[in-house]
Design a protein around this motif. Sequence first.
Motif, PDB file in Angstrom:
ATOM      1  N   UNK A 381       0.972  -1.257  -0.031  1.00  0.00           N
ATOM      2  CA  UNK A 381      -0.016  -0.201  -0.012  1.00  0.00           C
ATOM      3  C   UNK A 381       0.961   1.267  -0.170  1.00  0.00           C
ATOM      4  N   UNK A 384       3.832   2.313  -5.564  1.00  0.00           N
ATOM      5  CA  UNK A 384       2.731   2.783  -6.616  1.00  0.00           C
ATOM      6  C   UNK A 384       1.531   1.256  -6.773  1.00  0.00           C
ATOM      7  N   UNK A 385       0.425   1.974  -7.141  1.00  0.00           N
ATOM      8  CA  UNK A 385      -0.544   0.862  -7.335  1.00  0.00           C
ATOM      9  C   UNK A 385       0.080  -0.079  -8.503  1.00  0.00           C
ATOM     10  N   UNK A 386       0.855   0.343  -9.505  1.00  0.00           N
ATOM     11  CA  UNK A 386       1.105  -0.331 -10.690  1.00  0.00           C
ATOM     12  C   UNK A 386       2.213  -1.389  -9.952  1.00  0.00           C
ATOM     13  N   UNK A 408     -13.700  -3.427  -3.149  1.00  0.00           N
ATOM     14  CA  UNK A 408     -13.657  -1.909  -2.708  1.00  0.00           C
ATOM     15  C   UNK A 408     -13.884  -2.063  -1.100  1.00  0.00           C
ATOM     16  N   UNK A 413      -9.591   6.084   0.752  1.00  0.00           N
ATOM     17  CA  UNK A 413      -9.014   6.859  -0.180  1.00  0.00           C
ATOM     18  C   UNK A 413      -8.268   6.115  -1.447  1.00  0.00           C
ATOM     19  N   UNK A 414      -7.642   4.865  -0.855  1.00  0.00           N
ATOM     20  CA  UNK A 414      -6.905   4.088  -1.768  1.00  0.00           C
ATOM     21  C   UNK A 414      -7.728   3.473  -3.026  1.00  0.00           C
ATOM     22  N   UNK A 416     -10.158   4.782  -4.881  1.00  0.00           N
ATOM     23  CA  UNK A 416     -10.596   5.520  -5.948  1.00  0.00           C
ATOM     24  C   UNK A 416      -9.893   5.166  -7.362  1.00  0.00           C
ATOM     25  N   UNK A 417      -8.599   4.954  -7.342  1.00  0.00           N
ATOM     26  CA  UNK A 417      -7.782   4.611  -8.244  1.00  0.00           C
ATOM     27  C   UNK A 417      -7.151   3.298  -8.415  1.00  0.00           C
ATOM     28  N   UNK A 418      -7.086   2.578  -7.280  1.00  0.00           N
ATOM     29  CA  UNK A 418      -6.237   1.497  -7.266  1.00  0.00           C
ATOM     30  C   UNK A 418      -6.715   0.397  -8.124  1.00  0.00           C
ATOM     31  N   UNK A 420      -8.795   0.331 -10.413  1.00  0.00           N
ATOM     32  CA  UNK A 420      -8.746   0.323 -11.917  1.00  0.00           C
ATOM     33  C   UNK A 420      -7.317   0.045 -12.436  1.00  0.00           C
TER      34      UNK A 420
END
Lengths: 469, 325
Positions: A381, A384-386, A408, A413-414, A416-418, A420
């Motif tokens: 965590x 980077x999410x990548x 989810x 907060x994490x 929202x984008x991770x 995807x």
Amino acid sequence: MSAAAGGAARCLSLDDWDLRYQQLKAAGLQEPWYGGPLRRHVDDGGDLRLLKLRFDDSPAALRLWNFLLTEEERLHAARAAGKKIVGTMKDLGTVPVLVYSLPNALAFYPDGAWWAPCVMELNEGCLAAAAQHGLDESFCPVRAMFGAFVTGTQFPRPDLLTCSVGATCDDFSAIAQRLEALGFPVLWWEIPARRRPDAGEEAVLLPGGFSAPASQVAAVAAELERIRATLETLSGERLDEARLRAGIQAANKVRRVLARLRELVFRAPDCPLPALELLIAEMLAIHFCSDREEALTVLQKLLAETERRVRTGRAGCQPALQPARVFWVNPVADLAVMNLFEGCGGRLCGTDFMFGHALNEIPEALPPLEALARMALSDPMVGPASERADRVCRDAQSFGAEAVVVSRIPGASHCALEGEAIGAAVRARLDLPVLELEVPPVSDALRPTLRTRLEALVEAVLERRRRKP
Amino acid sequence: MAGRRVLYSSPYVPAEFIAAHGLQPYRVFPARHARAFGSGANEGLCPYAKAFVEEAASDADAAVIFATTCDQMRRASEPAQAPGRPPFVFNVPATWQSATAQATYRAELERLGRFLVRLGGAAPVPGQLAATMLQYDGARASLRAARSDARALEAAEALVALYQGTEPRASASGGAAASGPRLALLGGPLFRDQFSLYDDLEAAGARIVLDATETGERTLPAAFDPAAVRADPLGELARAYFGHIPDVFRRPNDGLYAWLARELAARRVQGVLLLRCVWCDLWHAEAPRLKERLGLPVVELDPSSAVPAAPRTQARVQAMLEIFT
């Protein structure tokens, strides 16, 4: 031997467990001090969710559940015995290793209160208490921790609270700040956003395969040194290198047992342990559920049962004969969803419950604080999410997963984008179906939707399986 | 100013450091964007982070700096990546009380310097960084001095101009309102297309005497000590930015409360408008504590969804102003 040949364990309801417990006792079941029928957690503790869960039928699973659900008693007993209690917020597996290296201290994980609303079906008052302080449902369910502190339920007031901040989710950082403002002093320590080393910069390989600049490892080690010094003051005991090394070795014992358990569960032809029990087992690695030695015993018993099942071809209570092999990302706030998942025809073949770093072995040949710093920086965590997606892909492929579920966490907060990012990587590299779903602490109202979505995923997997040459 | 444009949003990124490398610092004050990026709906995504990414993407030649001052911005740096244009993620520690945190910020400045050189900038020759710092410091001093006589919008525009290297937008009306309730704006950033809120508030009869939003004067660095600038410019940059700017994300964030106590008293503030975007956990969680600690009426507004002229916003503002009449 397949499940069909070896048979499968039954998924037991709580009613079933009442009878099963009587049978086991009659057959001479020996239990530790915290043993007993699961029913008592409902009758005495108000853990109503147990009435709706389906459990593994083994004595090992009984011990696991009893261990999990008696943590509060252990903490009070430790307090009565004069031990120092350290609440280790957010770091998921780092500071507890330091704490348990002391003879007269133990760590617990206040964040674990996020399951209290689920287990007690919202009767625990934690979420309501948090909401009264302005921490409403737009925050992650971990706000239940705040309510637990305010109401004084769930756990005794710790002698020391630590919290890692920096590359952590905003929900948690903000909630912890509110806690401090209420009069719960916090020892904040920095975990920086892990980054890839620049060209020419000294790099360090972390447990689990990520890498980080040596300067970040040194910075985290310096933060852990602050914590070490504080723990010495708190406990009145030296926390020297020998003790730290012993603490790391003891933590690694737990991690090795868990690693073996995960391998068996994810790779066995017939799933030998239900998803729910595996989720609970993994959680023990974070802070040992307030008793490191007993956590090891609990996991060893579970491993022995799992090995026996694999050996004899007896599956765990797996409803489907040829379940879809699914990699699961993030823990669920409602435990019942793991049952639902299996009821829809899925089985776990890999997990990333947000604390992969607590599962990796801590390097034993390094200076202890450096080893722990490397471990802390390997937290999926904080990078980077990548990179987290890389690891999900690697593990999903290794375990032969046929699909990925990204669960989810409401308001986190994490998320929202991770999700995807992970989904895109899985689709592009592994060509696997990905399902993203959101699970609140009590998901009964969403159950039809969740069921439909999970069933659709399983059907997609089975269809792909049929089409494969 | 010549050189490649370097976009950033966080007040913890020193513009003068970028300028001293021969590049063009450009602090983005984004307008709201309705379009989602990536394939998802971006549910739960901070609209300001999203707007910043959108604006950054519209300038394909520019480099982009993200700061880790909130989780959403840290994570937004990834979808903002474009081929050949990796963003710089500036690690601003949340803690501040340890030598490690302070050293980390300084080390990040040094790393930023190397990034800027890779972009085509040049490491400052001796004295160049100090000179640039003093130039910016002078501009900020002028801005502070003019603040008490200016209307809130003019002050905000002047700050934008400073950080974008442009001329301030011309103002349509005269000086600050002489009377009316003395309000402070507090909270996260204000979207660029919502700067009219300043005028709307003043037109409604308020006097904005403190802009403590992220895009306002709260996030100006401390004035530099010229001797320290000459002796150790990087150290002085770290002191003035990391050691001074009070913010909600810091742990603990006592410095924000100390700053507010001082400034609210000095400006004789009577009420506070708290601006926080939806999904901004940091300001959202802090709102009840602010209401309790400040001892003033505090009204929350969401700048991401509320158009300044929207009935709901107007009603909330009007209700607050009525408290003082």
